[in-house]
Write a protein that holds these residues in place. Sequence first.
Motif, PDB file in Angstrom:
ATOM      1  N   GLU A   1     -20.516   5.773 121.695  1.00  0.00           N
ATOM      2  CA  GLU A   1     -21.029   6.707 120.688  1.00  0.00           C
ATOM      3  C   GLU A   1     -20.563   6.260 119.310  1.00  0.00           C
ATOM      4  N   LEU A   2     -21.372   6.514 118.277  1.00  0.00           N
ATOM      5  CA  LEU A   2     -20.896   6.316 116.912  1.00  0.00           C
ATOM      6  C   LEU A   2     -19.808   7.337 116.637  1.00  0.00           C
ATOM      7  N   LEU A   3     -18.807   6.951 115.846  1.00  0.00           N
ATOM      8  CA  LEU A   3     -17.801   7.929 115.432  1.00  0.00           C
ATOM      9  C   LEU A   3     -18.468   9.004 114.595  1.00  0.00           C
ATOM     10  N   THR A   4     -17.995  10.219 114.728  1.00  0.00           N
ATOM     11  CA  THR A   4     -18.413  11.293 113.829  1.00  0.00           C
ATOM     12  C   THR A   4     -17.571  11.179 112.558  1.00  0.00           C
ATOM     13  N   GLU A   5     -17.918  11.940 111.541  1.00  0.00           N
ATOM     14  CA  GLU A   5     -17.105  11.945 110.325  1.00  0.00           C
ATOM     15  C   GLU A   5     -15.670  12.378 110.658  1.00  0.00           C
ATOM     16  N   GLU A   6     -15.528  13.392 111.494  1.00  0.00           N
ATOM     17  CA  GLU A   6     -14.193  13.889 111.855  1.00  0.00           C
ATOM     18  C   GLU A   6     -13.390  12.827 112.597  1.00  0.00           C
ATOM     19  N   GLU A   7     -14.025  12.131 113.525  1.00  0.00           N
ATOM     20  CA  GLU A   7     -13.338  11.065 114.259  1.00  0.00           C
ATOM     21  C   GLU A   7     -12.951   9.929 113.325  1.00  0.00           C
ATOM     22  N   TYR A   8     -13.834   9.610 112.385  1.00  0.00           N
ATOM     23  CA  TYR A   8     -13.539   8.567 111.403  1.00  0.00           C
ATOM     24  C   TYR A   8     -12.302   8.941 110.578  1.00  0.00           C
ATOM     25  N   ARG A   9     -12.234  10.188 110.168  1.00  0.00           N
ATOM     26  CA  ARG A   9     -11.071  10.655 109.392  1.00  0.00           C
ATOM     27  C   ARG A   9      -9.800  10.617 110.242  1.00  0.00           C
ATOM     28  N   GLU A  10      -9.902  10.944 111.524  1.00  0.00           N
ATOM     29  CA  GLU A  10      -8.752  10.847 112.437  1.00  0.00           C
ATOM     30  C   GLU A  10      -8.298   9.398 112.574  1.00  0.00           C
ATOM     31  N   LEU A  11      -9.258   8.480 112.703  1.00  0.00           N
ATOM     32  CA  LEU A  11      -8.931   7.062 112.807  1.00  0.00           C
ATOM     33  C   LEU A  11      -8.140   6.610 111.579  1.00  0.00           C
ATOM     34  N   GLN A  12      -8.529   7.068 110.404  1.00  0.00           N
ATOM     35  CA  GLN A  12      -7.873   6.644 109.169  1.00  0.00           C
ATOM     36  C   GLN A  12      -6.423   7.122 109.090  1.00  0.00           C
ATOM     37  N   LYS A  13      -6.046   8.111 109.890  1.00  0.00           N
ATOM     38  CA  LYS A  13      -4.651   8.550 109.935  1.00  0.00           C
ATOM     39  C   LYS A  13      -3.786   7.547 110.686  1.00  0.00           C
ATOM     40  N   LEU A  14      -4.425   6.629 111.416  1.00  0.00           N
ATOM     41  CA  LEU A  14      -3.705   5.642 112.217  1.00  0.00           C
ATOM     42  C   LEU A  14      -3.569   4.301 111.511  1.00  0.00           C
ATOM     43  N   GLY A  15      -4.160   4.168 110.344  1.00  0.00           N
ATOM     44  CA  GLY A  15      -4.108   2.911 109.594  1.00  0.00           C
ATOM     45  C   GLY A  15      -5.131   2.953 108.479  1.00  0.00           C
ATOM     46  N   ASP A  16      -5.282   1.842 107.783  1.00  0.00           N
ATOM     47  CA  ASP A  16      -6.273   1.731 106.716  1.00  0.00           C
ATOM     48  C   ASP A  16      -7.410   0.850 107.221  1.00  0.00           C
ATOM     49  N   PHE A  17      -8.566   1.450 107.456  1.00  0.00           N
ATOM     50  CA  PHE A  17      -9.716   0.744 107.999  1.00  0.00           C
ATOM     51  C   PHE A  17     -10.863   0.766 106.991  1.00  0.00           C
ATOM     52  N   ASP A  18     -11.696  -0.254 107.015  1.00  0.00           N
ATOM     53  CA  ASP A  18     -12.868  -0.352 106.127  1.00  0.00           C
ATOM     54  C   ASP A  18     -12.481  -0.353 104.650  1.00  0.00           C
ATOM     55  N   LYS A  19     -11.496  -1.163 104.306  1.00  0.00           N
ATOM     56  CA  LYS A  19     -11.112  -1.280 102.896  1.00  0.00           C
ATOM     57  C   LYS A  19     -12.097  -2.160 102.127  1.00  0.00           C
ATOM     58  N   LYS A  20     -12.884  -2.987 102.832  1.00  0.00           N
ATOM     59  CA  LYS A  20     -13.884  -3.846 102.193  1.00  0.00           C
ATOM     60  C   LYS A  20     -15.282  -3.601 102.738  1.00  0.00           C
ATOM     61  N   THR A  21     -15.381  -2.922 103.867  1.00  0.00           N
ATOM     62  CA  THR A  21     -16.666  -2.676 104.505  1.00  0.00           C
ATOM     63  C   THR A  21     -16.902  -1.173 104.593  1.00  0.00           C
ATOM     64  N   SER A  22     -18.009  -0.794 105.211  1.00  0.00           N
ATOM     65  CA  SER A  22     -18.289   0.619 105.469  1.00  0.00           C
ATOM     66  C   SER A  22     -18.893   0.735 106.858  1.00  0.00           C
ATOM     67  N   SER A  23     -18.899   1.954 107.399  1.00  0.00           N
ATOM     68  CA  SER A  23     -19.389   2.179 108.755  1.00  0.00           C
ATOM     69  C   SER A  23     -20.285   3.412 108.807  1.00  0.00           C
ATOM     70  N   TRP A  24     -21.470   3.236 109.437  1.00  0.00           N
ATOM     71  CA  TRP A  24     -22.324   4.386 109.699  1.00  0.00           C
ATOM     72  C   TRP A  24     -21.555   5.363 110.574  1.00  0.00           C
ATOM     73  N   VAL A  25     -21.743   6.655 110.371  1.00  0.00           N
ATOM     74  CA  VAL A  25     -21.169   7.686 111.242  1.00  0.00           C
ATOM     75  C   VAL A  25     -22.307   8.570 111.742  1.00  0.00           C
ATOM     76  N   LYS A  26     -22.053   9.251 112.852  1.00  0.00           N
ATOM     77  CA  LYS A  26     -23.066  10.127 113.437  1.00  0.00           C
ATOM     78  C   LYS A  26     -23.513  11.139 112.383  1.00  0.00           C
ATOM     79  N   THR A  27     -24.800  11.208 112.191  1.00  0.00           N
ATOM     80  CA  THR A  27     -25.382  12.012 111.121  1.00  0.00           C
ATOM     81  C   THR A  27     -25.987  13.299 111.666  1.00  0.00           C
ATOM     82  N   PRO A  28     -25.691  14.437 111.049  1.00  0.00           N
ATOM     83  CA  PRO A  28     -26.301  15.706 111.478  1.00  0.00           C
ATOM     84  C   PRO A  28     -27.827  15.635 111.406  1.00  0.00           C
ATOM     85  N   ASN A  29     -28.491  16.314 112.328  1.00  0.00           N
ATOM     86  CA  ASN A  29     -29.954  16.281 112.425  1.00  0.00           C
ATOM     87  C   ASN A  29     -30.655  16.703 111.137  1.00  0.00           C
ATOM     88  N   ASP A  30     -30.128  17.731 110.443  1.00  0.00           N
ATOM     89  CA  ASP A  30     -30.817  18.206 109.239  1.00  0.00           C
ATOM     90  C   ASP A  30     -30.858  17.130 108.153  1.00  0.00           C
TER      91      ASP A  30
END
Length: 191
Positions: free
Chosen positions: A123-152
């Motif tokens: 599964e793609l990370l959700t925004e919340e999961e992405y924020r949790e991941l960032q508590k474990l280190g510094d990720f995507d300092k030069k890149t970016s990552s799509w996250v699961k997008t709400p249907n609306d």
Amino acid sequence: MGNETMNKRELSTKQTDELLEVLKARFEKNMERHNSLVWENVQTKLKANPDKLWSLNEMERTGGEPDVVDYDEQSDTYSFYDCAAESPKGRRSVCYDRAALEARKKHKPENSAMDMAAAMGIELLTEEEYRELQKLGDFDKKTSSWVKTPNDIRELGGALFCDYRFGHVFLYHNGADSYYAARGFRGSLTV
């Protein structure tokens, strides 16, 4: 990997052993991500789920460097996230989903994040999961990552992505059909 292995979604004994060694080394090197967990318990769970091992191998093969980030005692499951410093190299230059890919008239990317994730069994990370991941280190300092997008948001043609700049996680929007060499996606897998 041959088509036979791909269709079965199962690794050979040799591939399984090699992947478990890689995962164990990463697990032991990064104990701050899972300091209360024991590798042998994780390994037992993985060996009992060959389809999940196949998905983890796909995460590894595309540059995700998956690692255990959580254990849910109630469901007795481990969560793996892509923990590569930057968005996985083998999953960049993709638009958000199949609808965005098909809507694009010129210069289509080869694939979409949602299609790749589904094919990998993750599964793609959700925004919340992405924020949790960032508590474990510094990720995507030069890149970016799509996250699961709400249907609306998706229904209006948009999609969300995140990155880490200036000591903070940023959430942005883009047209779902956009793609960039520095944008990929991070996945999650529950075992």
